[in-house]
Motif scaffolding. Structure first.
Motif, PDB file in Angstrom:
ATOM      1  N   GLU A 317      -0.233  -1.272  -0.672  1.00  0.00           N
ATOM      2  CA  GLU A 317       0.335  -0.063  -1.286  1.00  0.00           C
ATOM      3  C   GLU A 317      -0.158   1.185  -0.567  1.00  0.00           C
ATOM      4  O   GLU A 317       0.619   2.104  -0.281  1.00  0.00           O
ATOM      5  CB  GLU A 317      -0.013   0.002  -2.782  1.00  0.00           C
ATOM      6  N   SER A 318      -1.460   1.215  -0.241  1.00  0.00           N
ATOM      7  CA  SER A 318      -2.001   2.397   0.452  1.00  0.00           C
ATOM      8  C   SER A 318      -1.442   2.491   1.866  1.00  0.00           C
ATOM      9  O   SER A 318      -1.180   3.592   2.365  1.00  0.00           O
ATOM     10  CB  SER A 318      -3.525   2.326   0.531  1.00  0.00           C
ATOM     11  N   LYS A 320       1.447   1.573   2.885  1.00  0.00           N
ATOM     12  CA  LYS A 320       2.810   2.099   2.788  1.00  0.00           C
ATOM     13  C   LYS A 320       2.793   3.628   2.760  1.00  0.00           C
ATOM     14  O   LYS A 320       3.598   4.282   3.412  1.00  0.00           O
ATOM     15  CB  LYS A 320       3.466   1.594   1.494  1.00  0.00           C
ATOM     16  N   GLU A 321       1.828   4.172   1.999  1.00  0.00           N
ATOM     17  CA  GLU A 321       1.737   5.639   1.927  1.00  0.00           C
ATOM     18  C   GLU A 321       1.199   6.223   3.223  1.00  0.00           C
ATOM     19  O   GLU A 321       1.690   7.236   3.719  1.00  0.00           O
ATOM     20  CB  GLU A 321       0.843   6.045   0.753  1.00  0.00           C
ATOM     21  N   LYS A 324       3.671   6.437   5.822  1.00  0.00           N
ATOM     22  CA  LYS A 324       4.812   7.247   5.343  1.00  0.00           C
ATOM     23  C   LYS A 324       6.128   6.470   5.436  1.00  0.00           C
ATOM     24  O   LYS A 324       7.136   6.956   5.974  1.00  0.00           O
ATOM     25  CB  LYS A 324       4.919   8.551   6.129  1.00  0.00           C
TER      26      LYS A 324
END
Ligand code: NAP
Length: 333
Positions: A317-318, A320-321, A324
């Motif tokens: 999840e991190s 993915k951020e 970007k």
């Protein structure tokens, strides 16, 4: 450009195929599996072209080309993926995420990430996400990890080559660690490398879990992690002090007993490991095998930490951020 005289039916992409393990894997595929179109991807275009020429000398009809890719630049990863997926290539059926750096200097990628984590994990995470919708089943993804991902508390794991245990808290902390300097860097740099190789394991297992739940992607896409073993002589020591690098590149490959003495692990030959990696990616013998950690040519359990699903989810999840990923691009939720 690929050699137009061959009739390659499927494409394999090998990051870091210009030298070391990736080069040997590309060479083995070119000489043994003529039905594969090979794309090697690395930063130095000169080294990439030289690798292609060297392989063509051994396999004149090989379908092989080099493409520029810098895994330490999100823009470069996007450009590479866009260029590959916009062309009429034989179907992409294998992706070998092999490139890696081991840095003992405190550097950052152009996007501001700590270099080891940025290149070894985040660059490959983004590349995989961007290529996933373009893979044609049956497809295989191989993430090259390392015995350094084990901790010394893992039962029966002595082959860490003298490397520190991984140390991971969160992806944010791995991407943006506080600055370090001086003697600490030798230890911290090598620890970051071991941590990035553990991240490769979490990425592998989480990717499998998400693939199993996603019905939009073609099946089967198999995912395995690979440990080539300790291979003195490759470019992996490029960031070390010249005397250390010289011993790694010139002495240790010739004197296995010294490798055992200095690094506490038995060395393997790069061509042998390259052939093992190549087979894992393209040989029918590995068809349908997924979720394994392959050391050499044997599946063995990976580090106990690598099976932590909570951390794997957080990393995913991190990541993915951090890279970007835009919503339409998210291949796997
Ligand atoms: N050597 C060992 O003892 C050992 C042991 C266990 C696991 N491994 C793993 O085996 C894999 C291959 O390592 P190796 O020893 O063969 O290393 P190597 O000889 O240094 O080769 C690394 C390759 O990656 C490319 N590369 C480096 N940074 C890159 C970037 N930012 N973007 C794209 N490509 C990049 C390099 O080309 P450019 O510099 O031109 O980009 C080169 O082609 C790695 O995943 C490593 O962790 C190695």
């Amino acid at each position: 450009m690929s050699n137009p005289t061959t009739a390659a039916a499927k494409t394999v992409i090998i990051t870091g195929g210009s030298m070391g393990l990736g080069f040997q894997a590309a060479r083995h595929i070119a000489t043994t599996y003529p039905q594969w179109n090979i794309i090697i991807a690395n930063r130095s275009t000169t080294a990439g072209q030289e690798a292609v020429q060297a392989i063509r000398k051994q396999a004149p009809s090989a379908s092989i080309e080099a493409q520029p890719l810098d895994l330490g630049s999100l823009a470069s990863v996007r450009t590479f993926a866009a260029s590959i997926t916009s062309r009429k290539l034989p179907p992409i059926q294998a992706l070998i995420c092999n490139a890696a750096l081991q840095v003992v200097s405190d550097t950052r990628t152009v996007d501001g990430f700590e270099t080891t984590f940025g290149v070894n994990h985040l660059g490959h995470f983004l590349l995989t996400q961007l290529l996933l919708p373009h893979l044609v089943a049956p497809a295989r993804i191989i993430n090259v990890s390392s015995g350094t991902h084990f901790s010394s508390t893992d039962v029966g794991q002595a082959d860490k080559g003298g490397m520190p245990d991984p140390a991971y808290t969160t992806a944010q902390a791995a991407a943006f660690p506080p600055p370090v300097s001086g003697g600490d860097l030798q230890f911290i740099g090598r620890q970051r490398y071991a941590t990035s190789k553990l991240a490769n394991m979490w990425h592998t297992y989480e990717l499998i879990r998400r693939l199993e739940q996603d019905t939009r992607l073609p099946r089967p896409i198999t995912v395995n992690a690979f440990d080539p073993g300790l291979m003195p002589g490759t470019g992996l020591a490029r960031d070390y002090a010249p005397p250390v690098r010289w011993v790694w590149e010139n002495v240790l490959p010739r004197i296995p007993a010294l490798t055992r003495l200095m690094l506490g692990a038995a060395p393997t030959s790069v061509p042998v490991s390259g052939a093992n990696l190549a087979r894992l990616a393209v040989d029918p013998a590995w068809e349908g095998i997924t979720g394994k950690y392959i050391q050499g040519d044997q599946a063995i359990p990976s580090a106990s930490a690598s099976y932590d699903e909570h951390i794997a989810r957080e990393l995913w999840e991190s990541s993915k951020e951090l890279v970007k990923l835009k919503t339409p691009e998210v291949a796997l939720a």
